[in-house]
Write a protein that holds these residues in place. Structure first.
Motif, mmCIF file in Angstrom:
data_model
loop_
_atom_site.group_PDB
_atom_site.id
_atom_site.type_symbol
_atom_site.label_atom_id
_atom_site.label_comp_id
_atom_site.label_asym_id
_atom_site.label_seq_id
_atom_site.Cartn_x
_atom_site.Cartn_y
_atom_site.Cartn_z
ATOM 1 N N GLN A 1 -6.877 -3.319 6.764
ATOM 2 C CA GLN A 1 -5.645 -3.782 7.387
ATOM 3 C C GLN A 1 -4.411 -3.230 6.668
ATOM 4 O OE1 GLN A 1 -6.162 -8.040 7.319
ATOM 5 N NE2 GLN A 1 -7.565 -8.039 9.054
ATOM 6 N N LYS A 2 -4.638 -2.245 5.808
ATOM 7 C CA LYS A 2 -3.549 -1.612 5.082
ATOM 8 C C LYS A 2 -3.318 -0.194 5.610
ATOM 9 C CE LYS A 2 -4.723 -4.082 0.810
ATOM 10 N NZ LYS A 2 -5.137 -3.931 -0.617
ATOM 11 N N PHE A 3 -2.070 0.239 5.586
ATOM 12 C CA PHE A 3 -1.785 1.635 5.873
ATOM 13 C C PHE A 3 -0.983 2.215 4.714
ATOM 14 C CE2 PHE A 3 1.971 -0.431 7.727
ATOM 15 C CZ PHE A 3 3.016 0.401 7.339
ATOM 16 N N SER B 1 -2.298 -7.529 6.441
ATOM 17 C CA SER B 1 -3.249 -8.645 6.528
ATOM 18 C C SER B 1 -2.558 -9.990 6.686
ATOM 19 C CB SER B 1 -4.151 -8.661 5.297
ATOM 20 O OG SER B 1 -3.389 -8.869 4.115
ATOM 21 N N THR B 2 -1.315 -10.095 6.215
ATOM 22 C CA THR B 2 -0.601 -11.367 6.353
ATOM 23 C C THR B 2 0.054 -11.513 7.721
ATOM 24 O OG1 THR B 2 1.398 -10.382 5.398
ATOM 25 C CG2 THR B 2 -0.138 -11.450 3.878
ATOM 26 N N VAL B 3 0.021 -10.448 8.507
ATOM 27 C CA VAL B 3 0.678 -10.473 9.817
ATOM 28 C C VAL B 3 -0.331 -10.521 10.960
ATOM 29 C CG1 VAL B 3 2.315 -9.280 11.315
ATOM 30 C CG2 VAL B 3 2.566 -9.130 8.832
ATOM 31 N N GLY C 1 -9.925 -4.183 11.569
ATOM 32 C CA GLY C 1 -9.260 -3.120 10.844
ATOM 33 C C GLY C 1 -8.421 -2.259 11.765
ATOM 34 N N ILE C 2 -7.556 -1.445 11.170
ATOM 35 C CA ILE C 2 -6.713 -0.549 11.959
ATOM 36 C C ILE C 2 -7.583 0.513 12.623
ATOM 37 C CG2 ILE C 2 -4.859 1.147 11.873
ATOM 38 C CD1 ILE C 2 -3.674 -0.374 9.518
ATOM 39 N N PHE D 1 0.562 -0.283 15.519
ATOM 40 C CA PHE D 1 -0.661 -0.422 14.732
ATOM 41 C C PHE D 1 -1.692 -1.124 15.610
ATOM 42 C CE2 PHE D 1 2.924 -0.380 11.820
ATOM 43 C CZ PHE D 1 2.555 0.634 10.945
ATOM 44 N N LEU D 2 -2.688 -0.357 16.060
ATOM 45 C CA LEU D 2 -3.708 -0.878 16.971
ATOM 46 C C LEU D 2 -4.971 -1.188 16.174
ATOM 47 C CD1 LEU D 2 -4.774 -1.417 19.859
ATOM 48 C CD2 LEU D 2 -5.339 1.021 20.004
ATOM 49 N N PHE D 3 -5.449 -2.422 16.287
ATOM 50 C CA PHE D 3 -6.623 -2.868 15.547
ATOM 51 C C PHE D 3 -7.866 -2.810 16.429
ATOM 52 C CE2 PHE D 3 -3.123 -4.330 13.099
ATOM 53 C CZ PHE D 3 -3.567 -4.446 11.786
#
Length: 359
Positions: free
Chosen positions: A12-14, A32-34, A40-41, A61-63
């Motif tokens: 979940q980080k970029f 991750s807090t949003v 994951g991305i 950002f598409l998960f």
């Protein structure tokens, strides 16, 4: 905005670089807090609100859960210059190349069809069980994605001619495609392009296959062979769904030089039989005339002679009734033809039928 963005699978980080750079000092941003649905991305996309490149460009950002976050700004390291615009959700996307920029929209390949991101934001992206954008081919897409979602190569492209092509890998080395005309919203299925990836270059559209070859799409023949066309107009109840119909004849009005080489097969109630092979017309150039702007003539040698028994190419609009048979509540027609170095315009379809009564 001139920045390179990176992400890891199942994260979940970029990560991003300074403007104009692509390595050296790289910074981390944690979503991750949003994010609310986890996952994951899957992809990081640019959403262009206006037709060009300008201050309205945003980052998406598409998960892999289908949740997507949209941010506006150009500096993720500065709170005042990188702000969240909103959060939405769509069906799970397939593949890391799962999107096609389409004007001021982004079309996303998902497990239930092709979804317009802008329509999702407006609350109308998925109506019922299927996405609105690909509803016309919903049944075929549903069956294909159920069987082939795990294969590599799900991606799309808008060709140099403006058509949208969505790749559907059906094995490790083969694939077929669904293509949409953006002007008419008509769909077609393409076979023979065993692609795993597509790309545009120098006003051309290319694809790469599993054997490492790069091939170009375009032209008026298929690598020297005629291009085969099988088309099925929508099934029609002819405003009488309670009674069956018996189709007896059909014709195609087009610029095909020899309508006798167009194969017409009557079909009913959404069943398509095994189809015959057809022959291409004689190779040559066509200079078609518009329907109702040229007179018909049955005399050989006249300028507008529309039927040629020898099969040579003639200019103009042609027609010709074929005996066909189909019996059912909803009827349609399979139209088959081959073209070789020609542009053939299909202008009208005619069907004759009689009522068969209720059963």
């Amino acid at each position: 905005k001139g920045r390179m963005y990176y992400w890891k699978a199942n994260s979940q980080k970029f990560y991003y670089c300074q403007p104009g750079g692509y390595k050296n000092e790289i910074f981390e941003f944690d979503l991750s807090t949003v994010v609310q649905a986890g996952g994951g991305i899957q992809a990081i996309l640019t959403w262009t609100v206006d037709p060009g490149v300008g201050p309205d460009d945003m980052i998406v950002f598409l998960f892999d859960t289908g949740e997507f976050l949209i941010y506006q700004g150009d500096d993720p390291g500065n709170v005042g210059y990188f702000e969240q615009v909103g959060r939405w959700s769509m069906p799970d996307p397939i593949g890391i190349r799962c999107s096609i920029p389409f004007g001021a929209d982004i079309i996303v390949i998902t497990r239930i069809g092709y979804v317009s991101m802008v329509s999702v934001m407006k609350g109308v992206g998925v109506q019922g069980d299927y996405p609105e954008f690909s509803r016309k081919i919903a049944r075929a897409l549903s069956e294909d994605t159920l069987k082939y979602a795990a294969y590599y190569g799900h991606e799309g492209i808008q060709t140099d001619g403006g058509y949208l092509i969505f790749n559907m890998p059906d094995s490790a080395q083969t694939s077929h495609q669904y293509s949409m005309n953006p002007n008419t919203k008509a769909w077609a299925r393409i076979e023979g392009y065993n692609a795993i990836t597509f790309e545009s270059f120098n006003n051309g559209t290319y694809f790469g296959d599993a054997h490492g070859r790069v091939l170009r799409i375009g032209g008026y023949n298929d690598d020297g062979e005629p291009i085969a066309l099988d088309a099925v107009p929508a099934f029609n109840y002819w405003e009488d769904p309670g009674n069956q119909k018996q189709m007896v004849a059909a014709q195609i009005i087009s610029t095909h030089p020899d309508p006798s080489l167009i194969a017409l097969t009557g079909i009913a109630d959404f069943k398509i039989p095994v189809l015959p092979n057809v022959q291409p017309p004689a190779t040559g150039s066509l200079t078609p005339t518009l329907w109702n702007e040229a007179y018909w003539s049955e005399s050989p040698g006249e300028d507008n002679y529309y039927w040629n028994l020898t099969g040579a190419v003639q200019a103009g609009t042609t027609k010709g009734w074929h005996n066909v048979h189909a019996f059912g509540y909803a009827v349609s027609l399979v139209v088959q033809m081959k073209v070789d170095n020609q542009i053939i315009q299909w202008r009208q379809t005619g069907i004759r039928f009689r009522s068969g009564g209720a059963q």
